[in-house]
Scaffold this motif. Structure first.
Motif, PDB file in Angstrom:
ATOM      1  N   LEU A 105     -68.216  -1.701 -98.514  1.00  0.00           N
ATOM      2  CA  LEU A 105     -67.183  -1.858 -97.542  1.00  0.00           C
ATOM      3  C   LEU A 105     -66.051  -2.699 -98.227  1.00  0.00           C
ATOM      4  O   LEU A 105     -64.978  -2.625 -98.110  1.00  0.00           O
ATOM      5  CB  LEU A 105     -67.770  -3.024 -96.421  1.00  0.00           C
ATOM      6  N   LYS A 106     -66.541  -3.341 -99.342  1.00  0.00           N
ATOM      7  CA  LYS A 106     -65.476  -4.249-100.372  1.00  0.00           C
ATOM      8  C   LYS A 106     -64.698  -3.161-100.878  1.00  0.00           C
ATOM      9  O   LYS A 106     -63.306  -3.099-101.053  1.00  0.00           O
ATOM     10  CB  LYS A 106     -66.117  -5.112-101.186  1.00  0.00           C
ATOM     11  N   ALA A 107     -65.300  -2.052-101.320  1.00  0.00           N
ATOM     12  CA  ALA A 107     -64.424  -1.139-102.136  1.00  0.00           C
ATOM     13  C   ALA A 107     -63.700  -0.074-101.568  1.00  0.00           C
ATOM     14  O   ALA A 107     -62.723   0.142-101.917  1.00  0.00           O
ATOM     15  CB  ALA A 107     -65.735   0.031-102.853  1.00  0.00           C
ATOM     16  N   THR A 108     -63.850  -0.146 -99.986  1.00  0.00           N
ATOM     17  CA  THR A 108     -63.199   0.745 -99.142  1.00  0.00           C
ATOM     18  C   THR A 108     -62.305  -0.018 -98.265  1.00  0.00           C
ATOM     19  O   THR A 108     -61.530   0.570 -97.448  1.00  0.00           O
ATOM     20  CB  THR A 108     -64.250   1.589 -98.147  1.00  0.00           C
ATOM     21  N   LYS A 109     -62.363  -1.572 -98.527  1.00  0.00           N
ATOM     22  CA  LYS A 109     -61.618  -2.288 -97.693  1.00  0.00           C
ATOM     23  C   LYS A 109     -61.993  -2.319 -96.266  1.00  0.00           C
ATOM     24  O   LYS A 109     -61.251  -2.679 -95.435  1.00  0.00           O
ATOM     25  CB  LYS A 109     -60.078  -2.267 -97.923  1.00  0.00           C
ATOM     26  N   GLY A 110     -63.102  -1.662 -95.926  1.00  0.00           N
ATOM     27  CA  GLY A 110     -63.670  -1.911 -94.261  1.00  0.00           C
ATOM     28  C   GLY A 110     -64.467  -2.797 -94.070  1.00  0.00           C
ATOM     29  O   GLY A 110     -64.820  -3.802 -94.907  1.00  0.00           O
ATOM     30  N   THR A 111     -64.439  -2.892 -92.535  1.00  0.00           N
ATOM     31  CA  THR A 111     -65.298  -4.078 -92.114  1.00  0.00           C
ATOM     32  C   THR A 111     -66.595  -3.254 -91.478  1.00  0.00           C
ATOM     33  O   THR A 111     -67.490  -3.800 -91.217  1.00  0.00           O
ATOM     34  CB  THR A 111     -64.542  -4.507 -90.717  1.00  0.00           C
ATOM     35  N   SER A 112     -66.488  -1.997 -91.391  1.00  0.00           N
ATOM     36  CA  SER A 112     -67.605  -1.175 -90.840  1.00  0.00           C
ATOM     37  C   SER A 112     -67.490   0.306 -91.035  1.00  0.00           C
ATOM     38  O   SER A 112     -66.496   0.901 -91.555  1.00  0.00           O
ATOM     39  CB  SER A 112     -68.213  -1.085 -89.376  1.00  0.00           C
ATOM     40  N   MET A 113     -68.630   0.851 -91.227  1.00  0.00           N
ATOM     41  CA  MET A 113     -68.485   2.426 -91.801  1.00  0.00           C
ATOM     42  C   MET A 113     -69.618   3.139 -91.036  1.00  0.00           C
ATOM     43  O   MET A 113     -70.594   2.419 -90.611  1.00  0.00           O
ATOM     44  CB  MET A 113     -69.011   2.508 -93.187  1.00  0.00           C
ATOM     45  N   LEU A 114     -69.225   4.284 -90.766  1.00  0.00           N
ATOM     46  CA  LEU A 114     -70.164   5.266 -90.180  1.00  0.00           C
ATOM     47  C   LEU A 114     -70.415   6.703 -91.030  1.00  0.00           C
ATOM     48  O   LEU A 114     -69.278   7.094 -91.585  1.00  0.00           O
ATOM     49  CB  LEU A 114     -69.633   5.782 -88.668  1.00  0.00           C
ATOM     50  N   LEU A 115     -71.426   6.971 -91.536  1.00  0.00           N
ATOM     51  CA  LEU A 115     -71.862   8.226 -92.382  1.00  0.00           C
ATOM     52  C   LEU A 115     -72.442   9.111 -91.467  1.00  0.00           C
ATOM     53  O   LEU A 115     -73.504   8.858 -90.917  1.00  0.00           O
ATOM     54  CB  LEU A 115     -72.666   7.682 -93.470  1.00  0.00           C
ATOM     55  N   VAL A 116     -71.987  10.252 -91.293  1.00  0.00           N
ATOM     56  CA  VAL A 116     -72.569  11.382 -90.415  1.00  0.00           C
ATOM     57  C   VAL A 116     -72.784  12.747 -91.314  1.00  0.00           C
ATOM     58  O   VAL A 116     -71.861  13.310 -92.107  1.00  0.00           O
ATOM     59  CB  VAL A 116     -71.400  11.757 -89.457  1.00  0.00           C
ATOM     60  N   PRO A 117     -74.095  13.141 -91.062  1.00  0.00           N
ATOM     61  CA  PRO A 117     -74.388  14.599 -91.771  1.00  0.00           C
ATOM     62  C   PRO A 117     -73.507  15.587 -91.409  1.00  0.00           C
ATOM     63  O   PRO A 117     -73.334  15.778 -90.096  1.00  0.00           O
ATOM     64  CB  PRO A 117     -75.583  14.634 -91.563  1.00  0.00           C
ATOM     65  N   VAL A 118     -73.021  16.225 -92.227  1.00  0.00           N
ATOM     66  CA  VAL A 118     -72.518  17.711 -91.783  1.00  0.00           C
ATOM     67  C   VAL A 118     -73.275  18.731 -92.005  1.00  0.00           C
ATOM     68  O   VAL A 118     -73.590  18.939 -93.326  1.00  0.00           O
ATOM     69  CB  VAL A 118     -71.163  17.737 -92.768  1.00  0.00           C
ATOM     70  N   SER A 119     -73.721  19.824 -91.180  1.00  0.00           N
ATOM     71  CA  SER A 119     -74.623  20.697 -91.419  1.00  0.00           C
ATOM     72  C   SER A 119     -74.115  21.804 -90.632  1.00  0.00           C
ATOM     73  O   SER A 119     -73.441  21.818 -89.510  1.00  0.00           O
ATOM     74  CB  SER A 119     -76.240  20.133 -91.056  1.00  0.00           C
ATOM     75  N   SER A 120     -74.746  23.033 -91.297  1.00  0.00           N
ATOM     76  CA  SER A 120     -74.679  24.197 -90.310  1.00  0.00           C
ATOM     77  C   SER A 120     -76.161  24.798 -90.215  1.00  0.00           C
ATOM     78  O   SER A 120     -76.912  24.925 -91.101  1.00  0.00           O
ATOM     79  CB  SER A 120     -73.809  25.296 -91.330  1.00  0.00           C
ATOM     80  N   THR A 121     -76.508  24.954 -89.004  1.00  0.00           N
ATOM     81  CA  THR A 121     -77.810  25.245 -88.687  1.00  0.00           C
ATOM     82  C   THR A 121     -78.654  24.331 -89.102  1.00  0.00           C
ATOM     83  O   THR A 121     -78.583  23.314 -88.829  1.00  0.00           O
ATOM     84  CB  THR A 121     -78.237  26.860 -89.121  1.00  0.00           C
ATOM     85  N   SER A 122     -79.624  24.600 -90.188  1.00  0.00           N
ATOM     86  CA  SER A 122     -80.335  23.606 -90.698  1.00  0.00           C
ATOM     87  C   SER A 122     -80.217  23.110 -92.180  1.00  0.00           C
ATOM     88  O   SER A 122     -80.890  22.301 -92.706  1.00  0.00           O
ATOM     89  CB  SER A 122     -81.974  24.010 -90.666  1.00  0.00           C
ATOM     90  N   GLU A 123     -78.921  23.688 -92.658  1.00  0.00           N
ATOM     91  CA  GLU A 123     -78.479  23.372 -93.994  1.00  0.00           C
ATOM     92  C   GLU A 123     -77.620  22.245 -94.004  1.00  0.00           C
ATOM     93  O   GLU A 123     -76.498  22.224 -93.381  1.00  0.00           O
ATOM     94  CB  GLU A 123     -77.868  24.680 -94.633  1.00  0.00           C
ATOM     95  N   VAL A 124     -77.991  21.135 -94.882  1.00  0.00           N
ATOM     96  CA  VAL A 124     -76.972  20.250 -95.122  1.00  0.00           C
ATOM     97  C   VAL A 124     -75.696  20.633 -95.857  1.00  0.00           C
ATOM     98  O   VAL A 124     -75.901  21.158 -97.000  1.00  0.00           O
ATOM     99  CB  VAL A 124     -77.597  19.003 -95.494  1.00  0.00           C
ATOM    100  N   LEU A 125     -74.528  20.510 -95.492  1.00  0.00           N
ATOM    101  CA  LEU A 125     -73.252  20.851 -96.261  1.00  0.00           C
ATOM    102  C   LEU A 125     -72.627  19.664 -96.970  1.00  0.00           C
ATOM    103  O   LEU A 125     -72.024  19.632 -97.921  1.00  0.00           O
ATOM    104  CB  LEU A 125     -72.460  21.362 -95.637  1.00  0.00           C
ATOM    105  N   GLY A 126     -72.785  18.326 -96.317  1.00  0.00           N
ATOM    106  CA  GLY A 126     -72.393  17.159 -96.744  1.00  0.00           C
ATOM    107  C   GLY A 126     -72.493  15.922 -96.046  1.00  0.00           C
ATOM    108  O   GLY A 126     -73.045  16.022 -95.005  1.00  0.00           O
ATOM    109  N   VAL A 127     -71.511  14.955 -96.093  1.00  0.00           N
ATOM    110  CA  VAL A 127     -71.752  13.744 -95.337  1.00  0.00           C
ATOM    111  C   VAL A 127     -70.082  13.275 -94.926  1.00  0.00           C
ATOM    112  O   VAL A 127     -69.465  13.408 -95.952  1.00  0.00           O
ATOM    113  CB  VAL A 127     -72.312  12.694 -96.023  1.00  0.00           C
TER     114      VAL A 127
END
Length: 186
Positions: A151-173
């Motif tokens: 949070l300090k590095a991004t100057k954020g107060t909160s953050m949401l990480l969401v998986p990015v996937s296609s069918t059952s394969e994870v492509l990223g976040v």
């Protein structure tokens, strides 16, 4: 006309009775209140879907233009952030096996090395990708020190990480950062 209305009221009093007429009026009022609440809910849902369609239309338009894929991804991320009222976000591509790299970012400084290693905490990206579930920072599932550092590095107060996937394969976040003093998940 006034005489007819007065006669109708007296006739209703005769047929329904005064107490029954009040009960009918109360039921009608409750029914109208329920319908008004349903209309508000439907209006909000329509507004959200209209915003989603606008974002998706912009994404489709960006992808159909020939050009630099990296630039296109930055524009797509910027549109998603605008739709959510956010100004900082990153898209990490990869998998837990290969690792992640920041493929696109908006609103964060130029320190690519720090960003590529998720500000010293790539394990958070791995956790999201492996679980397939979103992660809110700060939360009980995230060590306090790790949360404070990202949070300090991004100057954020909160953050949401969401998986990015296609069918059952994870492509990223996808990482969404709120810099306002309000909960990003709420």
């Amino acid at each position: 006309a006034a005489h007819r209305a007065q006669r109708r009221v007296r006739l209703e009093d005769h047929v329904l009775g005064v107490g029954e007429r009040d009960a009918v009026a109360e039921r009608l009022a409750r029914q109208l209140e329920r319908q008004a609440r349903m209309n508000v809910t439907l209006s909000q849902r329509c507004a959200l879907q209209a915003a989603e369609l606008t974002v998706l239309g912009g994404i489709a338009q960006t992808l159909t233009r020939r050009g630099d894929l990296s630039e296109a991804m930055d524009k797509i991320l910027a549109r998603c952030l605008d739709a959510g009222g956010l100004s900082v976000g990153m898209l990490y591509l990869g998998s837990p096996a290969t690792g992640f790299r920041a493929a696109s970012y908006v609103g964060h400084g130029e320190d690519r090395a720090e960003r590529d290693h998720f500000f010293g905490h790539p394990e958070l990206l791995r956790t999201v990708a492996e679980s397939g579930r979103p992660l809110v920072i700060p939360s009980e599932g995230v060590p306090e020190q790790s949360a404070a550092e990202v949070l300090k590095a991004t100057k954020g107060t909160s953050m949401l990480l969401v998986p990015v996937s296609s069918t059952s394969e994870v492509l990223g976040v996808l990482v969404l950062v709120s810099t306002r003093h309000q909960d990003i998940a709420g």
